[in-house]
Design a protein around this motif. Structure first.
Motif, PDB file in Angstrom:
ATOM      1  N   GLN A  20       7.498 -31.927   1.933  1.00 64.62           N
ATOM      2  CA  GLN A  20       6.766 -33.056   2.529  1.00 64.62           C
ATOM      3  C   GLN A  20       6.928 -34.321   1.693  1.00 64.62           C
ATOM      4  O   GLN A  20       7.158 -35.413   2.239  1.00 64.62           O
ATOM      5  CB  GLN A  20       5.279 -32.717   2.636  1.00 64.62           C
ATOM      6  CG  GLN A  20       4.923 -31.811   3.794  1.00 64.62           C
ATOM      7  CD  GLN A  20       3.427 -31.594   3.866  1.00 64.62           C
ATOM      8  OE1 GLN A  20       2.783 -31.262   2.866  1.00 64.62           O
ATOM      9  NE2 GLN A  20       2.850 -31.775   5.040  1.00 64.62           N
ATOM     10  N   ASP A  47       2.912 -30.621  11.853  1.00 62.98           N
ATOM     11  CA  ASP A  47       3.564 -30.221  10.605  1.00 62.98           C
ATOM     12  C   ASP A  47       5.082 -30.299  10.701  1.00 62.98           C
ATOM     13  O   ASP A  47       5.767 -30.552   9.703  1.00 62.98           O
ATOM     14  CB  ASP A  47       3.160 -28.783  10.250  1.00 62.98           C
ATOM     15  CG  ASP A  47       1.664 -28.658  10.029  1.00 62.98           C
ATOM     16  OD1 ASP A  47       1.175 -29.212   9.033  1.00 62.98           O
ATOM     17  OD2 ASP A  47       0.989 -28.032  10.873  1.00 62.98           O
ATOM     18  N   LYS A  71      -4.765 -33.571  11.669  1.00 65.74           N
ATOM     19  CA  LYS A  71      -4.366 -32.355  12.393  1.00 65.74           C
ATOM     20  C   LYS A  71      -5.533 -31.826  13.225  1.00 65.74           C
ATOM     21  O   LYS A  71      -5.384 -31.522  14.413  1.00 65.74           O
ATOM     22  CB  LYS A  71      -3.891 -31.309  11.389  1.00 65.74           C
ATOM     23  CG  LYS A  71      -3.369 -30.019  11.990  1.00 65.74           C
ATOM     24  CD  LYS A  71      -2.783 -29.179  10.861  1.00 65.74           C
ATOM     25  CE  LYS A  71      -2.244 -27.847  11.325  1.00 65.74           C
ATOM     26  NZ  LYS A  71      -1.557 -27.130  10.241  1.00 65.74           N
ATOM     27  N   ARG A 103      -4.245 -35.474   5.891  1.00 68.44           N
ATOM     28  CA  ARG A 103      -3.393 -34.827   6.896  1.00 68.44           C
ATOM     29  C   ARG A 103      -4.161 -33.755   7.656  1.00 68.44           C
ATOM     30  O   ARG A 103      -3.996 -33.615   8.870  1.00 68.44           O
ATOM     31  CB  ARG A 103      -2.149 -34.225   6.231  1.00 68.44           C
ATOM     32  CG  ARG A 103      -1.072 -35.246   5.925  1.00 68.44           C
ATOM     33  CD  ARG A 103       0.301 -34.594   5.759  1.00 68.44           C
ATOM     34  NE  ARG A 103       0.664 -33.787   6.900  1.00 68.44           N
ATOM     35  CZ  ARG A 103       1.146 -34.272   8.049  1.00 68.44           C
ATOM     36  NH1 ARG A 103       1.301 -35.567   8.212  1.00 68.44           N
ATOM     37  NH2 ARG A 103       1.454 -33.466   9.035  1.00 68.44           N
ATOM     38  N   VAL A 115       5.942 -35.426   7.987  1.00 63.36           N
ATOM     39  CA  VAL A 115       6.236 -34.325   8.910  1.00 63.36           C
ATOM     40  C   VAL A 115       7.666 -33.848   8.664  1.00 63.36           C
ATOM     41  O   VAL A 115       8.566 -34.661   8.428  1.00 63.36           O
ATOM     42  CB  VAL A 115       6.067 -34.788  10.374  1.00 63.36           C
ATOM     43  CG1 VAL A 115       6.488 -33.697  11.356  1.00 63.36           C
ATOM     44  CG2 VAL A 115       4.627 -35.208  10.634  1.00 63.36           C
ATOM     45  N   TYR A 127       6.538 -22.373   5.574  1.00 65.72           N
ATOM     46  CA  TYR A 127       5.193 -22.960   5.668  1.00 65.72           C
ATOM     47  C   TYR A 127       4.124 -21.932   5.307  1.00 65.72           C
ATOM     48  O   TYR A 127       3.160 -22.237   4.599  1.00 65.72           O
ATOM     49  CB  TYR A 127       4.966 -23.473   7.093  1.00 65.72           C
ATOM     50  CG  TYR A 127       3.596 -24.068   7.332  1.00 65.72           C
ATOM     51  CD1 TYR A 127       3.360 -25.420   7.157  1.00 65.72           C
ATOM     52  CD2 TYR A 127       2.524 -23.257   7.739  1.00 65.72           C
ATOM     53  CE1 TYR A 127       2.103 -25.971   7.370  1.00 65.72           C
ATOM     54  CE2 TYR A 127       1.256 -23.799   7.956  1.00 65.72           C
ATOM     55  CZ  TYR A 127       1.058 -25.148   7.770  1.00 65.72           C
ATOM     56  OH  TYR A 127      -0.193 -25.687   7.982  1.00 65.72           O
ATOM     57  N   TRP A 163       6.559 -26.126   0.339  1.00 66.85           N
ATOM     58  CA  TRP A 163       6.318 -26.957   1.533  1.00 66.85           C
ATOM     59  C   TRP A 163       5.830 -28.348   1.134  1.00 66.85           C
ATOM     60  O   TRP A 163       6.271 -29.352   1.683  1.00 66.85           O
ATOM     61  CB  TRP A 163       5.315 -26.275   2.460  1.00 66.85           C
ATOM     62  CG  TRP A 163       5.211 -26.967   3.787  1.00 66.85           C
ATOM     63  CD1 TRP A 163       4.280 -27.880   4.161  1.00 66.85           C
ATOM     64  CD2 TRP A 163       6.121 -26.831   4.890  1.00 66.85           C
ATOM     65  NE1 TRP A 163       4.535 -28.321   5.439  1.00 66.85           N
ATOM     66  CE2 TRP A 163       5.661 -27.688   5.910  1.00 66.85           C
ATOM     67  CE3 TRP A 163       7.256 -26.064   5.112  1.00 66.85           C
ATOM     68  CZ2 TRP A 163       6.301 -27.804   7.138  1.00 66.85           C
ATOM     69  CZ3 TRP A 163       7.903 -26.167   6.337  1.00 66.85           C
ATOM     70  CH2 TRP A 163       7.437 -27.034   7.329  1.00 66.85           C
ATOM     71  N   PRO A 180       0.697 -23.687  11.592  1.00 67.87           N
ATOM     72  CA  PRO A 180       1.613 -24.829  11.684  1.00 67.87           C
ATOM     73  C   PRO A 180       1.643 -25.357  13.113  1.00 67.87           C
ATOM     74  O   PRO A 180       1.685 -24.580  14.068  1.00 67.87           O
ATOM     75  CB  PRO A 180       2.965 -24.241  11.277  1.00 67.87           C
ATOM     76  CG  PRO A 180       2.865 -22.783  11.558  1.00 67.87           C
ATOM     77  CD  PRO A 180       1.425 -22.417  11.379  1.00 67.87           C
TER      78      PRO A 180
END
Length: 476
Positions: free
Chosen positions: A451, A369, A278, A274, A392, A440, A447, A294
């Protein structure tokens, strides 16, 4: 069980939104349940050339459109095991766009009548169910009753109408009833097709289909009341015993984070995947590459329905948070200009792409995110389901399919798969975003659990297809 889908668009041939997703995914899910499904759609000139070259001409016939007799070619293509039939008439379908032309009433009146005429030309196939989708084919149940009821192929044929978005109804001048559709003037009454002095295609389907479905259980309830009913709530209340909400699914082969060819780092056992996606998204969009921030995202039509008025009102406050933001989409000029203004003002925090780009959409789902969907109304919504498939966290308003798919995070129990707010209010949206950003930044384990909860939700078409099969069986 033999089923014909009559639909204006189907992925990968033509797709402008959720309707095209359903046309491309649900037939295969039904076929895996043992049904024999055929799809009938227009042969638009915008269908990619590689598909158009593979079409096989089966037959041709003439279609009554009011006092006119119009040519219609019937062409076939087998794609992913499904037979797709394309109705060919260049006058109606050789155009640069598929919706919004001045003669849209005639265009889709032709298509609806041509669907019915084509059934006798399908090789060795006698359908049990004719499943119509949205206003473009909502005339079909009425036309069947008016012109074909006593013919052997049709009298046992049952019709289902699915409402994908009640806001779009196909409302046209009174003269369309007789001159274009070829129906009798006596149907221009409040109990039939008359709608505030005009003719309403969707209303025809609501009145004459054997069963009505819509694309989420909550939306099926909402549209029976005036706020969501778009002035058809009275008709829907009368048909409520024949109205079912079935949540749409998403295609797990198309949206598969473990095998997605569009993303730089398909998910696997590595927790780094991830972060790689990102970073790749940040680089592509010219944002500073920072794993600690985030990233909020939105893949959407930029229209009132999607909550763009709320977002615009608090955009400045959102961008004052320690976040980055990405929006992909096109729509109303006023929202495009507002978003471009923020992108120019905050180039290190906000990237706006005014386009429809499927590959970039996949990269956004894999790289953000949190997904924003502050919709005024949302019959089903697929973005939130795709987002959760990619781990997400969705931030949504509690309406329609958003309410059915997003379980709000409970900070005391740790349960939930997203964040939500109830009232259509810009500051409720802002406060919900602030709450998500706070979690977050402050509690990585919570978090991660959120997820995983999102990743573990199943939004494949299997359960939806099963619900449709039950409706078909009940009608037969």
């Amino acid at each position: 069980m033999r089923i014909v889908f009559a639909i204006a668009e189907a992925d990968p041939f033509v797709k402008t939104g959720g309707l095209g997703e359903v046309g491309g995914s649900l037939p295969g899910a039904l076929q895996r349940q043992g049904a024999d499904v055929r799809v009938i759609m227009p042969k638009y000139s915008v269908i990619p050339e590689d598909f158009r070259q593979r079409l096989e001409h089966i037959n041709q016939f003439f279609v009554p459109v009011g006092w006119r007799r119009q040519y219609c070619g019937l062409e076939e293509l087998i794609y992913n095991g499904i037979r797709y039939y394309f109705l060919d008439n260049e006058y109606y379908f050789k155009r640069p766009k598929i919706y919004g032309d001045y003669d849209e009433a005639e265009q889709y009146a032709f298509f609806s009548r041509a669907v019915l005429e084509s059934l006798v030309h399908l090789p060795e196939f006698k359908p049990d169910i004719l499943h119509c989708h949205d206003w473009h084919t909502a005339l079909v149940p009425l036309l069947k009753n008016e012109f074909y009821a006593k013919e052997p192929l049709y009298y046992s044929l049952k019709t289902v109408l699915t409402i994908h978005n009640l806001k779009y109804q196909g409302i046209f001048p009174r003269e369309v009833l007789t001159d274009v559709i070829g129906l009798r003037e006596t149907l221009f009454t409040e109990d039939a097709l008359e709608f505030h002095g005009a003719v309403n295609f969707m209303k025809a389907g609501l009145l004459y289909a054997d069963w009505i479905t819509t694309v989420s259980p909550t939306y099926a309830q909402e549209i029976q009341y005036s706020f969501y009913g778009e002035k058809l709530e009275g008709v829907l209340q009368k048909r409520r015993e024949s109205l079912t909400g079935i949540l749409n699914g998403i295609d797990y082969e198309v949206y598969n984070p473990y095998l997605d060819p569009c993303i730089v780092s398909p998910y696997g056992t590595s927790s780094q995947a991830r972060e790689n996606n990102k970073n790749d998204l940040q680089r592509i969009l010219g944002l500073p590459v920072r794993a600690d921030l985030p990233v909020l995202g939105m893949v959407s039509r930029l229209v009132d329905q999607k909550g763009l008025d709320l977002l615009s009102f608090v955009m400045e406050e959102i961008l004052m948070l320690d976040v980055q933001m990405v929006i992909l989409g096109t729509g109303d000029q006023q929202y495009e200009e507002v978003l471009q203004g923020f992108a120019d003002k905050y180039p290190a925090k906000f990237a706006f792409r005014r386009e429809f780009n499927d590959e970039l959409a996949h990269k956004i789902y894999a790289g953000i995110d949190m997904l924003l969907m502050p919709s005024r109304f949302e019959p089903c919504g697929i973005s939130q389901m795709i987002a959760m498939r990619y781990g997400v966290i969705p931030i949504v308003r509690e309406t329609g399919g958003l309410k059915d798919t997003v379980i709000p995070y409970n900070e005391y129990t740790g349960e939930g798969n997203g964040f939500s707010f109830a009232n259509y209010n810009a500051h409720e949206l802002l406060f919900t975003i602030q709450r998500a950003v706070r979690l977050y930044n402050s509690d990585k384990s919570a978090w991660t659990k959120l997820q995983n909860s999102a990743l573990n939700r199943n939004f494949s078409w299997n359960s939806s297809a099963d619900a449709y099969i039950k409706i078909y069986k009940s009608l037969l």
